[in-house]
Design an enzyme around this catalytic site. Structure first.
Site, PDB file in Angstrom:
ATOM      1  N   HIS A 191       0.858  -1.181   0.000  1.00 51.69           N
ATOM      2  CA  HIS A 191       0.000   0.000   0.000  1.00 51.69           C
ATOM      3  C   HIS A 191       0.894   1.229   0.000  1.00 51.69           C
ATOM      4  O   HIS A 191       1.902   1.260   0.717  1.00 51.69           O
ATOM      5  CB  HIS A 191      -0.912  -0.022   1.230  1.00 51.69           C
ATOM      6  CG  HIS A 191      -1.867   1.115   1.300  1.00 51.69           C
ATOM      7  ND1 HIS A 191      -2.845   1.324   0.348  1.00 51.69           N
ATOM      8  CD2 HIS A 191      -1.989   2.124   2.194  1.00 51.69           C
ATOM      9  CE1 HIS A 191      -3.536   2.410   0.664  1.00 51.69           C
ATOM     10  NE2 HIS A 191      -3.023   2.906   1.776  1.00 51.69           N
ATOM     11  N   CYS A 204      -2.086   4.003  -5.313  1.00 50.86           N
ATOM     12  CA  CYS A 204      -2.558   2.619  -5.401  1.00 50.86           C
ATOM     13  C   CYS A 204      -3.539   2.466  -6.564  1.00 50.86           C
ATOM     14  O   CYS A 204      -3.478   1.483  -7.306  1.00 50.86           O
ATOM     15  CB  CYS A 204      -3.228   2.195  -4.095  1.00 50.86           C
ATOM     16  SG  CYS A 204      -2.074   1.987  -2.720  1.00 50.86           S
TER      17      CYS A 204
END
Length: 109
Positions: free
Chosen positions: A21, A33
């Site tokens: 992430h 992302c």
């Protein structure tokens, strides 16, 4: 950090993996992302649409892994390489723009 691995064999991309992430914003709202996901998922969809044998893949929240089937003929391998090298170019460009957030590892065996 988003970690991306692109695996080559005999100078051809045979698989890729994306995990992690970016940490820029909460999950579901992170623009980095989302960008990486869009590029990788579009490549996966292109492979599924263009190949007669579906690639082996696993997709979960924060994770995508894809491997080409070893039985591809020359024409299908060429199509796959166009799709995957385009994905690679996009991801490397993103890494260049955001080096502390996106890391692309290229493995050649």
């Amino acid at each position: 950090m988003l970690a991306l691995t692109i695996n080559y064999k005999n100078n051809k991309i045979i698989s890729f993996k994306i995990e992690g992430h970016a940490g820029f914003a909460p999950e579901g709202e992170d623009i980095y992302c989302a960008g990486v996901s869009a590029v990788a998922q579009t490549a996966l969809l292109g492979l599924i649409k263009q190949l007669t044998v579906e690639p082996k893949y696993q997709m979960e929240k924060g994770f995508l892994e894809c491997e080409l089937p070893p039985s591809l003929n020359e024409e299908e391998m060429e199509k796959a390489q166009i799709i995957l090298s385009t994905m690679e170019a996009g991801l490397l460009s993103m890494q260049e723009a955001y080096p502390g957030i996106i890391r692309v590892n290229i493995r050649r065996c």
